[in-house]
Design a protein around this motif. Structure first.
Motif, PDB file in Angstrom:
ATOM      1  N   ILE A  35       0.809  -1.217   0.000  1.00 35.17           N
ATOM      2  CA  ILE A  35       0.000   0.000   0.000  1.00 35.17           C
ATOM      3  C   ILE A  35       0.844   1.270   0.000  1.00 35.17           C
ATOM      4  CG2 ILE A  35      -0.204   0.150   2.529  1.00 35.17           C
ATOM      5  CD1 ILE A  35      -3.133   0.966   2.128  1.00 35.17           C
ATOM      6  N   PHE A  36       2.055   1.209   0.603  1.00 34.08           N
ATOM      7  CA  PHE A  36       2.908   2.399   0.659  1.00 34.08           C
ATOM      8  C   PHE A  36       3.470   2.781  -0.705  1.00 34.08           C
ATOM      9  CE2 PHE A  36       3.391   1.655   5.342  1.00 34.08           C
ATOM     10  CZ  PHE A  36       2.968   2.919   5.736  1.00 34.08           C
ATOM     11  N   ALA A  37       3.408   1.868  -1.681  1.00 31.36           N
ATOM     12  CA  ALA A  37       3.893   2.209  -3.021  1.00 31.36           C
ATOM     13  C   ALA A  37       3.141   3.408  -3.579  1.00 31.36           C
ATOM     14  CB  ALA A  37       3.738   1.016  -3.961  1.00 31.36           C
ATOM     15  N   GLY A  55      12.523   5.343   1.069  1.00 31.66           N
ATOM     16  CA  GLY A  55      12.843   3.927   0.894  1.00 31.66           C
ATOM     17  C   GLY A  55      12.585   3.130   2.157  1.00 31.66           C
ATOM     18  N   LEU A  56      12.938   3.711   3.319  1.00 29.00           N
ATOM     19  CA  LEU A  56      12.686   3.030   4.591  1.00 29.00           C
ATOM     20  C   LEU A  56      11.192   2.908   4.853  1.00 29.00           C
ATOM     21  CD1 LEU A  56      13.694   1.792   7.218  1.00 29.00           C
ATOM     22  CD2 LEU A  56      13.809   4.109   8.196  1.00 29.00           C
ATOM     23  N   LEU A  57      10.433   3.941   4.525  1.00 27.52           N
ATOM     24  CA  LEU A  57       8.986   3.927   4.757  1.00 27.52           C
ATOM     25  C   LEU A  57       8.318   2.806   3.957  1.00 27.52           C
ATOM     26  CD1 LEU A  57       6.413   5.261   5.937  1.00 27.52           C
ATOM     27  CD2 LEU A  57       6.357   6.701   3.879  1.00 27.52           C
ATOM     28  N   VAL A 154      -3.362  -4.399  -8.106  1.00 29.52           N
ATOM     29  CA  VAL A 154      -4.663  -3.908  -7.628  1.00 29.52           C
ATOM     30  C   VAL A 154      -4.479  -2.576  -6.913  1.00 29.52           C
ATOM     31  CG1 VAL A 154      -6.572  -4.352  -6.043  1.00 29.52           C
ATOM     32  CG2 VAL A 154      -5.663  -6.216  -7.454  1.00 29.52           C
ATOM     33  N   THR A 155      -3.475  -2.523  -6.051  1.00 27.55           N
ATOM     34  CA  THR A 155      -3.208  -1.275  -5.336  1.00 27.55           C
ATOM     35  C   THR A 155      -2.794  -0.171  -6.291  1.00 27.55           C
ATOM     36  OG1 THR A 155      -2.644  -2.313  -3.217  1.00 27.55           O
ATOM     37  CG2 THR A 155      -1.618  -0.193  -3.692  1.00 27.55           C
ATOM     38  N   LYS A 156      -1.947  -0.485  -7.262  1.00 25.30           N
ATOM     39  CA  LYS A 156      -1.470   0.553  -8.184  1.00 25.30           C
ATOM     40  C   LYS A 156      -2.584   1.074  -9.082  1.00 25.30           C
ATOM     41  CE  LYS A 156       3.343  -0.892  -8.264  1.00 25.30           C
ATOM     42  NZ  LYS A 156       3.174  -2.025  -7.357  1.00 25.30           N
ATOM     43  N   TRP A 241       9.059   0.799  -5.751  1.00 29.17           N
ATOM     44  CA  TRP A 241       9.922   1.893  -6.181  1.00 29.17           C
ATOM     45  C   TRP A 241       9.499   2.504  -7.520  1.00 29.17           C
ATOM     46  CZ3 TRP A 241      13.292   4.760  -3.669  1.00 29.17           C
ATOM     47  CH2 TRP A 241      14.243   5.494  -4.364  1.00 29.17           C
ATOM     48  N   LEU A 242       8.887   1.718  -8.394  1.00 27.20           N
ATOM     49  CA  LEU A 242       8.606   2.192  -9.748  1.00 27.20           C
ATOM     50  C   LEU A 242       7.738   3.452  -9.820  1.00 27.20           C
ATOM     51  CD1 LEU A 242       8.247  -0.993 -11.971  1.00 27.20           C
ATOM     52  CD2 LEU A 242       9.904   0.849 -12.199  1.00 27.20           C
ATOM     53  N   PRO A 243       6.654   3.554  -9.026  1.00 35.59           N
ATOM     54  CA  PRO A 243       5.891   4.812  -9.115  1.00 35.59           C
ATOM     55  C   PRO A 243       6.757   6.035  -8.850  1.00 35.59           C
ATOM     56  CG  PRO A 243       4.625   3.156  -7.954  1.00 35.59           C
ATOM     57  CD  PRO A 243       6.005   2.578  -8.128  1.00 35.59           C
ATOM     58  N   ARG A 244       7.584   5.965  -7.824  1.00 36.57           N
ATOM     59  CA  ARG A 244       8.486   7.076  -7.508  1.00 36.57           C
ATOM     60  C   ARG A 244       9.502   7.280  -8.633  1.00 36.57           C
ATOM     61  NH1 ARG A 244       9.853  11.710  -6.799  1.00 36.57           N
ATOM     62  NH2 ARG A 244      11.759  12.197  -5.681  1.00 36.57           N
TER      63      ARG A 244
END
Length: 420
Positions: A35-37, A55-57, A154-156, A241-244
């Motif tokens: 979910i944090f993505a 990255g830690l989050l 699903v989340t993305k 990482w990809l969205p960021r």
């Protein structure tokens, strides 16, 4: 596992129901786990986090989901997958709901540890599903189950629209309610697995902790773990990482970045079932060779800078999407191939061995996003994350090839080598 199936009667539809309900549950668990993505990008903006903090989050839930896998795998053998799976989902749902009330970075990290329990469901599902199927079908069954990784997509797909409409807190609350409802449905629609039933009835003895962990002294287990560190850990890390990456490198908006990242996540998930079928028919070694070879080429290409930079050679957005799609596809094959080995080599220790391999894969999903952020901060190169993945792939490929050659010299049969 054949002993269990031959001594424990099951209704005709019981294996299929266990497999499909477990897969649906794992899909929702994975959606929560990643979910944090999406919401992490908004949290980063709100709290002014740097890349390493971000990255830690996004990696904190992965840490919990990794470390608890070996414990949950063993508990599944002792207390039954039906109970452990249900309680794991309920605990993760509660933590995800409470996340919506976090306001500081520290509170986010603490809540993230609880959200990570959702990731531990993989070890539970593997140990729960395996006893329902004979060895020759376990690659396919576990491949189907592992396709629940599609929860990341699903989340993305959905989370950016919920976030834009109602805020990131609404994403956490809706995902939590969905997981809690799934836990209830799972409990009332499934039965205990055959292995647990035999232990409960006293027909087979429960193993001591020493017996559970005995296979972990084999270097083979740790070689499998390295493969999974890349195939699964790399998949999770890139899912996060990809969205960021797409926002930072190509200037995509959050919704578009989420959709493109899903184009990576979907093949990296649903084709895992295909990887299980191929592993059953062609052998896990052949699948691993293909996966690592293609992944080496893909990560090498992605290590090039983005088009439009000062470099003479650059990766356009379209090339990036095509290559990342290919990488996700072969990763899905590799994930299935690794877990084809475990019930075949360690049928009496699926929980412990599957837990440790899953733990190492999950740790990859925790360590790699942090490493990606640190490398970006240190070098200024966004593509440094793919350089790191390239190194891991090459080490894995060399180790596997040397191991296979050693087995050849020892005169093992072609069938034994192919399964190694």
């Amino acid at each position: 596992m054949s002993v269990i199936r031959n001594t424990q009667s099951m209704s005709a539809g019981e294996p299929a129901k266990a497999l499909w309900m477990s897969t649906i549950a794992f899909t929702l668990c994975f959606a929560v786990w990643t979910i944090f993505a999406i919401i992490g990008i908004r949290i980063k903006q709100d709290l002014g986090l740097n890349e390493a903090e971000f990255g830690l989050l996004i990696g904190t839930p992965v840490l919990t989901g990794s470390l608890v896998r070996i414990v949950l795998g063993i508990w599944t053998g002792r207390y039954g997958g039906r109970l452990v799976y249900t309680l794991t989902m309920l605990a993760a749902a509660l933590a995800t709901f409470l996340l919506s009330y976090a306001q500081t970075y520290t509170q986010m990290l603490i809540a993230g540890l609880g959200v990570g329990l959702a990731g531990g469901s993989f070890a539970v599902g593997v140990a729960y599903v395996s006893p329902f199927f004979p060895a020759q079908k376990q690659g396919t069954a576990l491949g189907i189950f592992g396709a629940g990784n599609v929860g990341a997509a699903v989340t993305k797909f959905a989370a950016p629209f919920v976030l834009i409409a109602w805020g990131w807190q609404a994403v956490a609350q809706i995902w939590a309610v969905g997981l809690a409802l799934m836990a209830i449905v799972f409990w009332f629609t499934t039965t205990d697995d055959p292995a647990f039933r035999l232990r409960r009835e006293g027909k087979i003895a429960s193993k001591s902790l020493a017996q559970e962990f005995a296979p972990l002294k084999n270097i083979q287990v740790w070689r499998f773990s390295l493969y999974y560190f890349f195939a699964f850990g790399g998949f999770v890390a890139l899912s996060l990482w990809l969205p960021r990456y797409l926002v930072g490198v190509y200037g995509f908006n959050l919704a578009t970045a989420g959709m493109v990242a899903a184009a990576y996540s979907i093949p990296g998930s649903i084709f895992r079932a295909f990887g299980g079928v191929v592993s059953d028919k062609k052998g896990a070694r052949s699948v691993m060779y293909v996966m690592l070879a293609v992944a080496a080429v893909a990560t090498l290409i992605l290590s090039l800078p983005a088009a439009g930079t000062s470099s003479a050679v650059g990766i356009t957005p379209m090339v990036f999407i095509v290559v990342i799609f290919a990488l996700g596809f072969v990763m899905s094959l590799g994930k299935a191939a690794v877990y084809k080995h475990i019930p075949a080599y360690y049928p009496e220790n699926v929980g412990a061995v599957g837990g440790i391999v899953g733990m190492m894969g999950g740790l990859g999903g925790f360590i790699l996003p942090i490493a990606f952020g640190l490398l970006k901060d240190m070098t200024g190169l966004w593509s440094s994350c793919f350089m790191l993945l390239f190194v891991i792939v090459v080490i894995s490929l060399v180790w596997m090839h040397l191991s296979v050659k050693r087995l050849d010299r020892q005169g093992l049969s072609a069938q034994a080598v192919a399964a190694t």
